[in-house]
Design a protein around this motif. Structure first.
Motif, PDB file in Angstrom:
ATOM      1  N   LYS A 195       0.928  -1.103  -0.026  1.00  0.00           N
ATOM      2  CA  LYS A 195       0.117  -0.239  -0.197  1.00  0.00           C
ATOM      3  C   LYS A 195       0.897   1.346   0.031  1.00  0.00           C
ATOM      4  N   LEU A 196       0.466   2.252  -0.886  1.00  0.00           N
ATOM      5  CA  LEU A 196       1.219   3.344  -1.030  1.00  0.00           C
ATOM      6  C   LEU A 196       0.454   4.571  -0.675  1.00  0.00           C
ATOM      7  N   SER A 197       0.918   5.423   0.128  1.00  0.00           N
ATOM      8  CA  SER A 197       0.274   6.635   0.384  1.00  0.00           C
ATOM      9  C   SER A 197       1.431   7.811  -0.087  1.00  0.00           C
ATOM     10  N   LEU A 233      -3.187   8.183   5.891  1.00  0.00           N
ATOM     11  CA  LEU A 233      -2.694   7.335   6.765  1.00  0.00           C
ATOM     12  C   LEU A 233      -3.842   6.179   7.182  1.00  0.00           C
ATOM     13  N   LYS A 234      -4.889   6.427   7.027  1.00  0.00           N
ATOM     14  CA  LYS A 234      -5.869   5.392   7.223  1.00  0.00           C
ATOM     15  C   LYS A 234      -5.901   4.294   6.388  1.00  0.00           C
ATOM     16  N   HIS A 235      -5.192   4.626   5.089  1.00  0.00           N
ATOM     17  CA  HIS A 235      -4.743   3.684   3.932  1.00  0.00           C
ATOM     18  C   HIS A 235      -3.741   2.464   4.460  1.00  0.00           C
ATOM     19  N   ASP A 236      -3.253   3.007   5.545  1.00  0.00           N
ATOM     20  CA  ASP A 236      -2.241   2.063   6.311  1.00  0.00           C
ATOM     21  C   ASP A 236      -0.975   1.650   5.349  1.00  0.00           C
ATOM     22  N   THR A 279       3.501  13.576  10.535  1.00  0.00           N
ATOM     23  CA  THR A 279       2.332  13.491  11.036  1.00  0.00           C
ATOM     24  C   THR A 279       2.625  11.947  11.961  1.00  0.00           C
ATOM     25  N   ILE A 280       3.001  11.071  11.029  1.00  0.00           N
ATOM     26  CA  ILE A 280       3.231   9.583  11.658  1.00  0.00           C
ATOM     27  C   ILE A 280       4.147   9.680  13.101  1.00  0.00           C
TER      28      ILE A 280
END
Ligand code: ADE
Length: 421
Positions: free
Chosen positions: A50-52, A120-123, A137-138
């Motif tokens: 998963k990419l953000s 970030l909800k995308h994990d 933010t993380i």
């Protein structure tokens, strides 16, 4: 292509077809990224990941996201600035490319932060950042997320400064690749990209003649060099303000006038900040400027020109054109602020052209591939991609431009290794 993901926040899905044309237009000038896409399609380096991404939502960024998706990444995109989003591109990403996007041009700072939370909800397993907002933010709010993160890439000088600060405090929780330290990024994007797109932004915002004007450039890094070069080419008298003696000397030998901002403030017609620092053009400087001076910032954050504190010295703010405001000051003078003091090249214009973003985003794609390939082997440090990657990108770019270069003969190779001539 049907939409499978319902979650997104964009201005208007009806802009999607126009946005698709824009993305296809960008791809035509991105041969290096296109060749990486072809390889990624076969090799699927990001399958199951998963990419953000938090990058300015432009047609060029869309091309990058399409390439990452072609490599198997499950990608989401959010804006790295509240004002820089191209709404048609955001719509196309959602409708035609199935890449959930959370970005609306002109969104409030609050919404901007909510969109980062969506990313970030995308994990994510992997992160592409431009300015370090996702990574910061993380670290500040969701440190527990760091454990599964393979690493992040960072586009800008400002983002790298923030990563270096995290690293220096021993707090960086995963490896990061500083794309801005690749030669095929900063020598081209920062210099020719920022040089051209900043002038483009000033011209689109105000449509003023540059010839004969005094342009003051604060900061003579690669972005400042590009801005000074392009302002000079349009006929400006250029003044450079610097804190670094080496850079100031370089600017002086290039033929620019050097002086402190307190003095330049009184002489300039157009001010451009490209330092990555704070209050470089401060309220006291603005109050001493000529009536009718123009203020533009091309650095990542809107702190360089102290626009927020100018309010206390202002009687009225009048909108003149879409990204141009007149500040009628209490001292009887007016100054014109472009793009609210935010990135003029991305807000008043469209950012750097695709041809130069081709190399920057090739570094992004290869930076993520480097992190994934080296998963578990890297320290929680800031890395620069190996020089061979720069050389490969430069070779591909030259080839796409139809340019050939020489190679050393065996005799020349030998000569370069000889001391006893
Ligand atoms: N930064 C500068 N120009 C850009 C562009 N065209 N797309 C994304 N980020 C950028």
């Amino acid at each position: 292509m049907a939409m499978t993901k319902e979650k997104y926040d964009i201005k208007d899905i009806n802009l999607a077809d126009q946005g698709k044309n824009q993305i296809e237009w960008a791809f035509k000038d991105m041969p290096v990224l296109t060749s990486i896409k072809e390889r990624f399609e076969k090799e699927q380096p990001f399958a199951g990941l998963k990419l953000s991404a938090c990058v300015h939502v432009t047609k060029e960024t869309a091309a990058l996201c399409v390439v990452m998706k072609a490599g198997g990444a499950d990608a989401v995109l959010v804006a790295s600035n509240p004002l820089s989003t191209q709404d048609d591109v955001a719509a196309a990403l959602v409708k035609h490319y199935e890449i959930p996007t959370f970005a609306v041009a002109g969104e409030s700072v609050e919404t901007y932060k909510e969109h980062i939370e969506e990313a970030l909800k995308h994990d994510p397993d992997i992160i592409i950042d431009d300015g370090c907002d996702i990574v910061a933010t993380i670290h500040a709010k969701h440190p527990e997320m760091a454990a599964k993160i393979i690493g992040s890439t960072e586009e800008t000088t400002t983002g790298i400064q923030r990563l270096q600060a995290l690293e220096a405090e021993g707090k960086l929780k995963f490896p990061a690749v500083g794309v801005n330290t690749s030669l095929t990024k900063y020598l081209y994007d920062n210099r020719y990209g920022t040089g051209q797109s900043t002038m483009d932004g000033i011209l689109r915002a105000a449509n003023i003649l540059i010839a004969g004007k005094t342009v003051v450039i604060s900061g003579y890094g690669w972005c400042g060099k590009g801005c000074a070069m392009r302002a000079k080419a349009l006929g400006a008298n250029v003044i450079v303000c610097e804190v670094d003696p080496l850079k100031a000397l370089e600017a002086a030998m290039e033929g620019y006038r050097i002086m402190p901002i307190a003095q330049a403030a009184k002489e300039g017609d157009i001010f451009i900040t490209v330092t990555g620092n704070k209050h470089v053009v401060d309220v006291k400087h603005i109050l001493s400027m000529k009536n009718g001076a123009f203020l533009a910032n091309a650095g990542h954050f809107n702190y360089e020109v102290n626009v927020p504190d100018l309010a206390a010295e202002t009687l009225e703010i009048k909108k003149i054109r879409p990204t141009l405001e007149e500040y009628k000051l209490k001292n009887g003078k007016s100054v014109y602020v472009l793009a609210e003091g935010r990135l003029v090249n991305l807000i008043s214009a469209e950012g750097h052209p695709a041809s130069v973003m081709d190399m920057s985003f090739a570094n992004q794609a290869l930076g993520i591939e480097f992190l994934v390939k080296n998963k578990g082997k890297l320290e929680n440090k800031l890395y620069t991609l190996p020089l061979e990657v720069d050389i490969d990108i430069a070779k591909l770019k030259l080839k796409s431009m139809g340019l050939e270069i020489d190679t050393l003969t065996p005799l020349q190779e030998e000569y370069l290794k000889t001391w006893n001539i």
